[in-house]
Write a protein that holds these residues in place. Structure first.
Motif, PDB file in Angstrom:
ATOM      1  N   MET A  59       0.834  -1.204   0.000  1.00  0.00           N
ATOM      2  CA  MET A  59       0.000   0.000   0.000  1.00  0.00           C
ATOM      3  C   MET A  59       0.870   1.256   0.000  1.00  0.00           C
ATOM      4  SD  MET A  59      -3.077  -0.927   2.571  1.00  0.00           S
ATOM      5  CE  MET A  59      -3.955  -2.465   2.451  1.00  0.00           C
ATOM      6  N   LEU A  60       1.966   1.200   0.761  1.00  0.00           N
ATOM      7  CA  LEU A  60       2.907   2.321   0.777  1.00  0.00           C
ATOM      8  C   LEU A  60       3.561   2.481  -0.607  1.00  0.00           C
ATOM      9  CD1 LEU A  60       4.377   4.533   2.349  1.00  0.00           C
ATOM     10  CD2 LEU A  60       6.071   2.801   3.011  1.00  0.00           C
ATOM     11  N   ALA A  61       3.917   1.360  -1.200  1.00  0.00           N
ATOM     12  CA  ALA A  61       4.496   1.400  -2.546  1.00  0.00           C
ATOM     13  C   ALA A  61       3.490   1.993  -3.531  1.00  0.00           C
ATOM     14  CB  ALA A  61       4.913   0.003  -2.986  1.00  0.00           C
ATOM     15  N   ALA A  62       2.215   1.646  -3.383  1.00  0.00           N
ATOM     16  CA  ALA A  62       1.177   2.197  -4.259  1.00  0.00           C
ATOM     17  C   ALA A  62       1.081   3.703  -4.098  1.00  0.00           C
ATOM     18  CB  ALA A  62      -0.172   1.548  -3.948  1.00  0.00           C
ATOM     19  N   LEU A  63       1.166   4.164  -2.862  1.00  0.00           N
ATOM     20  CA  LEU A  63       1.112   5.602  -2.608  1.00  0.00           C
ATOM     21  C   LEU A  63       2.291   6.311  -3.271  1.00  0.00           C
ATOM     22  CD1 LEU A  63      -0.420   7.837  -1.129  1.00  0.00           C
ATOM     23  CD2 LEU A  63       1.052   7.425   0.838  1.00  0.00           C
ATOM     24  N   MET A  64       3.459   5.713  -3.190  1.00  0.00           N
ATOM     25  CA  MET A  64       4.643   6.312  -3.804  1.00  0.00           C
ATOM     26  C   MET A  64       4.583   6.235  -5.336  1.00  0.00           C
ATOM     27  SD  MET A  64       7.633   5.196  -1.165  1.00  0.00           S
ATOM     28  CE  MET A  64       8.802   6.290  -1.902  1.00  0.00           C
ATOM     29  N   ALA A  65       3.942   5.199  -5.847  1.00  0.00           N
ATOM     30  CA  ALA A  65       3.861   5.019  -7.301  1.00  0.00           C
ATOM     31  C   ALA A  65       2.679   5.774  -7.915  1.00  0.00           C
ATOM     32  CB  ALA A  65       3.735   3.528  -7.623  1.00  0.00           C
ATOM     33  N   LYS A  66       1.856   6.403  -7.089  1.00  0.00           N
ATOM     34  CA  LYS A  66       0.644   7.050  -7.588  1.00  0.00           C
ATOM     35  C   LYS A  66       0.887   8.042  -8.724  1.00  0.00           C
ATOM     36  CE  LYS A  66      -3.624   9.109  -6.185  1.00  0.00           C
ATOM     37  NZ  LYS A  66      -4.739   8.670  -5.426  1.00  0.00           N
ATOM     38  N   PRO A  67       1.904   8.917  -8.655  1.00  0.00           N
ATOM     39  CA  PRO A  67       2.118   9.833  -9.792  1.00  0.00           C
ATOM     40  C   PRO A  67       2.420   9.097 -11.105  1.00  0.00           C
ATOM     41  CG  PRO A  67       3.339  10.587  -7.872  1.00  0.00           C
ATOM     42  CD  PRO A  67       2.796   9.226  -7.550  1.00  0.00           C
ATOM     43  N   VAL A  68       3.170   8.029 -11.013  1.00  0.00           N
ATOM     44  CA  VAL A  68       3.502   7.244 -12.206  1.00  0.00           C
ATOM     45  C   VAL A  68       2.252   6.536 -12.731  1.00  0.00           C
ATOM     46  CG1 VAL A  68       4.859   5.300 -13.072  1.00  0.00           C
ATOM     47  CG2 VAL A  68       5.889   6.944 -11.500  1.00  0.00           C
ATOM     48  N   ILE A  69       1.482   5.972 -11.835  1.00  0.00           N
ATOM     49  CA  ILE A  69       0.254   5.275 -12.231  1.00  0.00           C
ATOM     50  C   ILE A  69      -0.730   6.254 -12.871  1.00  0.00           C
ATOM     51  CG2 ILE A  69      -1.783   4.067 -11.338  1.00  0.00           C
ATOM     52  CD1 ILE A  69       0.169   2.770  -9.265  1.00  0.00           C
ATOM     53  N   ASN A  70      -0.867   7.445 -12.297  1.00  0.00           N
ATOM     54  CA  ASN A  70      -1.770   8.447 -12.869  1.00  0.00           C
ATOM     55  C   ASN A  70      -1.306   8.882 -14.259  1.00  0.00           C
ATOM     56  OD1 ASN A  70      -3.475   8.356 -10.682  1.00  0.00           O
ATOM     57  ND2 ASN A  70      -2.580  10.136  -9.681  1.00  0.00           N
ATOM     58  N   ALA A  71      -0.003   9.054 -14.439  1.00  0.00           N
ATOM     59  CA  ALA A  71       0.529   9.443 -15.750  1.00  0.00           C
ATOM     60  C   ALA A  71       0.277   8.332 -16.770  1.00  0.00           C
ATOM     61  CB  ALA A  71       2.022   9.758 -15.644  1.00  0.00           C
ATOM     62  N   LEU A  72       0.483   7.094 -16.358  1.00  0.00           N
ATOM     63  CA  LEU A  72       0.237   5.957 -17.249  1.00  0.00           C
ATOM     64  C   LEU A  72      -1.245   5.866 -17.603  1.00  0.00           C
ATOM     65  CD1 LEU A  72       1.392   3.461 -18.668  1.00  0.00           C
ATOM     66  CD2 LEU A  72       0.949   2.181 -16.573  1.00  0.00           C
ATOM     67  N   ARG A  73      -2.102   6.060 -16.609  1.00  0.00           N
ATOM     68  CA  ARG A  73      -3.548   6.018 -16.857  1.00  0.00           C
ATOM     69  C   ARG A  73      -3.949   7.090 -17.878  1.00  0.00           C
ATOM     70  NH1 ARG A  73      -5.956   6.425 -11.652  1.00  0.00           N
ATOM     71  NH2 ARG A  73      -5.783   4.186 -11.539  1.00  0.00           N
ATOM     72  N   ALA A  74      -3.411   8.288 -17.725  1.00  0.00           N
ATOM     73  CA  ALA A  74      -3.725   9.370 -18.668  1.00  0.00           C
ATOM     74  C   ALA A  74      -3.208   9.047 -20.067  1.00  0.00           C
ATOM     75  CB  ALA A  74      -3.137  10.685 -18.172  1.00  0.00           C
ATOM     76  N   ARG A  75      -2.022   8.467 -20.121  1.00  0.00           N
ATOM     77  CA  ARG A  75      -1.410   8.133 -21.419  1.00  0.00           C
ATOM     78  C   ARG A  75      -2.199   7.055 -22.153  1.00  0.00           C
ATOM     79  NH1 ARG A  75       4.918   6.360 -22.035  1.00  0.00           N
ATOM     80  NH2 ARG A  75       4.928   6.263 -24.298  1.00  0.00           N
ATOM     81  N   MET A  76      -2.813   6.159 -21.414  1.00  0.00           N
ATOM     82  CA  MET A  76      -3.531   5.037 -22.016  1.00  0.00           C
ATOM     83  C   MET A  76      -5.044   5.216 -21.982  1.00  0.00           C
ATOM     84  SD  MET A  76      -1.176   1.949 -20.511  1.00  0.00           S
ATOM     85  CE  MET A  76      -2.271   0.710 -21.106  1.00  0.00           C
ATOM     86  N   ASP A  77      -5.514   6.397 -21.692  1.00  0.00           N
ATOM     87  CA  ASP A  77      -6.938   6.666 -21.575  1.00  0.00           C
ATOM     88  C   ASP A  77      -7.651   6.393 -22.901  1.00  0.00           C
ATOM     89  OD1 ASP A  77      -9.470   7.597 -21.079  1.00  0.00           O
ATOM     90  OD2 ASP A  77      -8.876   9.685 -20.775  1.00  0.00           O
ATOM     91  N   PRO A  78      -8.517   5.381 -22.959  1.00  0.00           N
ATOM     92  CA  PRO A  78      -9.165   5.055 -24.229  1.00  0.00           C
ATOM     93  C   PRO A  78     -10.072   6.171 -24.742  1.00  0.00           C
ATOM     94  CG  PRO A  78     -10.099   3.739 -22.444  1.00  0.00           C
ATOM     95  CD  PRO A  78      -8.930   4.483 -21.879  1.00  0.00           C
TER      96      PRO A  78
END
Length: 136
Positions: A59-78
C-alpha cells in the motif's frame, strides 16, 4: 517508390511495438483485437490493484507510485483515442466505442471534424489513383 511506407504483414506482437502507425484488417479481426487488448489492460489493472492492496508495504508502494500510475492512466486513456476511421468509403465514417462516455464521444466528433477539414476521403482517393499500377 510509393508515398506509403508499406511494412508488409504485421505480426500480433508488432502492433504495440510501434513498428507501424496503421494496421489494416477486416472488421471482425479488428474488433477482436481491440476487445482482447481491452481485456488484457483490465486484467493487468486488476492484478496491480490486488497486489498493491495485499499488505501495508505494498500500500505504501502504491502511494509512492501514484504519480507514475496516474501518468500511465492518462497516457492510455481510451477516451482520448475514441473514434476509428473506416476507410474505403466515399464519405467519412468514424466508429465510436459502444461504451464511450461524453468525453470519448467528443473525441470521435473531433476526429470526424479533422477529417472533414483535411478532405481525407478525397486525399485517400487521389493517393490511391497515383499509386495504381496500370493493368498489363
Amino acid at each position: 517508390m510509393t508515398p506509403v511506407n508499406f511494412h508488409g504483414n504485421v505480426e500480433g506482437d508488432d502492433i504495440y511495438k510501434g513498428t507501424t502507425d496503421v494496421v489494416v484488417c477486416d472488421g471482425f479481426v479488428g474488433n477482436s483485437l481491440l476487445k482482447a487488448s481491452e481485456g488484457v489492460a483490465k486484467m493487468i489493472t486488476g492484478f496491480l490493484r490486488e497486489e498493491f492492496r495485499r499488505n501495508p508495504w505494498n500500500m505504501l508502494a502504491a502511494l509512492m507510485a501514484k504519480p507514475v500510475i496516474n501518468a500511465l492512466r492518462a497516457r492510455m486513456d481510451p477516451a482520448r483515442y475514441n473514434g476509428a476511421t473506416l476507410v474505403g468509403l466515399k464519405g467519412i465514417v468514424i466508429k465510436s466505442h459502444g461504451s464511450a462516455d461524453v468525453r470519448a464521444f467528443a473525441h470521435a466528433l473531433e476526429s470526424a471534424l479533422e477529417e472533414v477539414r483535411n478532405n481525407v476521403p478525397q486525399r485517400i482517393a487521389t493517393q490511391m489513383q497515383q499509386m495504381a499500377v496500370p493493368a498489363a
